[in-house]
Enzyme design. Structure first.
Site, PDB file in Angstrom:
ATOM      1  N   HIS A  50       0.835  -1.208   0.000  1.00 39.92           N
ATOM      2  CA  HIS A  50       0.000   0.000   0.000  1.00 39.92           C
ATOM      3  C   HIS A  50       0.871   1.261   0.000  1.00 39.92           C
ATOM      4  O   HIS A  50       0.613   2.222  -0.722  1.00 39.92           O
ATOM      5  CB  HIS A  50      -0.863   0.062   1.272  1.00 39.92           C
ATOM      6  CG  HIS A  50      -1.801  -1.075   1.464  1.00 39.92           C
ATOM      7  ND1 HIS A  50      -1.620  -2.035   2.438  1.00 39.92           N
ATOM      8  CD2 HIS A  50      -2.952  -1.397   0.826  1.00 39.92           C
ATOM      9  CE1 HIS A  50      -2.616  -2.896   2.391  1.00 39.92           C
ATOM     10  NE2 HIS A  50      -3.434  -2.550   1.420  1.00 39.92           N
ATOM     11  N   GLY A  76      -2.923  -1.615  -7.223  1.00 40.48           N
ATOM     12  CA  GLY A  76      -1.827  -2.578  -7.264  1.00 40.48           C
ATOM     13  C   GLY A  76      -2.110  -3.692  -8.260  1.00 40.48           C
ATOM     14  O   GLY A  76      -3.218  -4.260  -8.282  1.00 40.48           O
TER      15      GLY A  76
HETATM   16  P1  AMP Z   1      -6.541  -3.551  -0.191  1.00 40.46           P
HETATM   17  O1  AMP Z   1      -6.334  -2.757   1.062  1.00 40.46           O
HETATM   18  O2  AMP Z   1      -6.176  -4.985  -0.070  1.00 40.46           O
HETATM   19  O3  AMP Z   1      -7.908  -3.303  -0.798  1.00 40.46           O
HETATM   20  O4  AMP Z   1      -5.498  -2.972  -1.239  1.00 40.46           O
HETATM   21  C1  AMP Z   1      -5.487  -1.602  -1.567  1.00 40.46           C
HETATM   22  C2  AMP Z   1      -4.622  -1.396  -2.799  1.00 40.46           C
HETATM   23  O5  AMP Z   1      -3.289  -1.842  -2.508  1.00 40.46           O
HETATM   24  C3  AMP Z   1      -5.106  -2.235  -3.994  1.00 40.46           C
HETATM   25  O6  AMP Z   1      -4.970  -1.437  -5.175  1.00 40.46           O
HETATM   26  C4  AMP Z   1      -4.159  -3.401  -4.000  1.00 40.46           C
HETATM   27  O7  AMP Z   1      -3.982  -3.986  -5.285  1.00 40.46           O
HETATM   28  C5  AMP Z   1      -2.874  -2.727  -3.531  1.00 40.46           C
HETATM   29  N1  AMP Z   1      -1.946  -3.736  -2.997  1.00 40.46           N
HETATM   30  C6  AMP Z   1      -2.198  -4.681  -2.051  1.00 40.46           C
HETATM   31  N2  AMP Z   1      -1.117  -5.466  -1.863  1.00 40.46           N
HETATM   32  C7  AMP Z   1      -0.167  -5.004  -2.717  1.00 40.46           C
HETATM   33  C8  AMP Z   1       1.182  -5.413  -3.012  1.00 40.46           C
HETATM   34  N3  AMP Z   1       1.754  -6.440  -2.394  1.00 40.46           N
HETATM   35  N4  AMP Z   1       1.862  -4.720  -3.946  1.00 40.46           N
HETATM   36  C9  AMP Z   1       1.280  -3.663  -4.611  1.00 40.46           C
HETATM   37  N5  AMP Z   1       0.018  -3.234  -4.367  1.00 40.46           N
HETATM   38  C10 AMP Z   1      -0.695  -3.891  -3.448  1.00 40.46           C
END
Ligand code: AMP
Length: 261
Positions: free
Chosen positions: A19, A128
């Protein structure tokens, strides 16, 4: 280089380096960086997954301050869902893979992202690539609804072991974490075999077998087009190998482009 006005990073909190990389990237490209933290109930098809979702607000706020975030948006469920009953239906890119294994998940994602875009206003939004199909669903949603939002897709951030960073990793034991790193090794060996011309079908069968041997319950291992999310039988430079599997009851997803070295 001229900076964009507003960079927006939607999250569900329990922030990690993945994130924070999105936030830092937005901070280098935009004048103002807005980060939302909202655990969106409508994208959880499994209520126990929603209950178990980690919540670490104090640590999140400290990490955001240190990463170049200017505004944190922390809406309540009532603020997000208490005004009107219209919902967004995700398009055909949501039909397979995550959409099949998590019914309703992408309608929840498309709805909350459209609402968040409405609340934040015109912006460049950062997502991501770890959630490859989510990127396809959001792109299709924003294009279909003519939303004034640009998308920036950021490569997956990994642990030194190769395990993709995820808020769900905290639910793994030490042993589970080291087995989970086998998911990345399987992806890597699958793309290497595809690169040297081994038949895609047999590469995917072998990959599923090695995941099962590590103790994974495999939901899918496939090669797809990253925009349509349709399966591909022969590789081209844009193809991605995608995977979803459970270990210790924790559901993990990951992917690699077949061009990965
Ligand atoms: P989430 O909190 O899981 O909804 O993720 C929020 C954003 O962070 C989304 O766009 C995810 O794809 C991105 N994200 C989560 N894990 C990763 C990672 N390991 N590398 C890059 N982006 C990530």
């Amino acid at each position: 280089m001229e900076k964009d006005d507003v960079g927006f990073v939607p999250t569900m909190g329990a922030l990690h380096e993945g994130h924070l990389t999105l936030v830092r990237t937005a901070a280098t490209e935009c004048e103002t960086v807005v980060v939302s933290i909202f655990v969106n109930p409508t994208q959880f098809n499994d209520p126990s997954d929603l209950d178990a979702y980690p919540r670490t607000l104090d640590a999140d706020l400290g990490a955001l301050k240190a990463s170049g975030c200017n505004v944190v948006f922390l809406p309540s469920v009532e603020e997000m869902y208490g005004h009107g009953s219209a919902r967004v239906m995700a398009g055909s890119v949501a039909a397979r893979w995550e959409g099949e294994h998590r019914p309703g998940h992408f309608d929840g994602v498309a709805t909350v992202v459209a609402k968040l875009f409405g609340a934040v206003g015109p912006c460049t939004a950062y997502f991501g690539l770890k959630d490859l199909q989510q990127c396809a669903v959001v792109r299709d949603m924003a294009t279909s609804l003519l939303l004034p939002v640009g998308l920036r897709l950021v490569p997956t951030v990994r642990e030194p072991s190769g395990l993709a960073m995820s808020s769900r990793n905290v639910r793994l034991s030490e042993d589970g974490r080291s087995k989970a790193a086998g998911m990345f090794r399987t992806l890597l060996s699958s793309v290497r075999k595809i690169q040297i011309g081994e038949p895609v079908g047999s590469v995917l069968v072998q990959g599923s077998e090695s995941l099962r041997a590590l103790g994974f319950e495999v939901e899918y291992l496939a090669m797809v087009d990253p925009v349509t999310m349709e399966p591909r039988e022969t590789a081209d430079p844009t193809s991605h190998v995608i995977v979803a599997a459970k270990i210790e009851g924790v559901r993990l997803i990951d992917n690699l482009p077949v061009s990965a070295s």
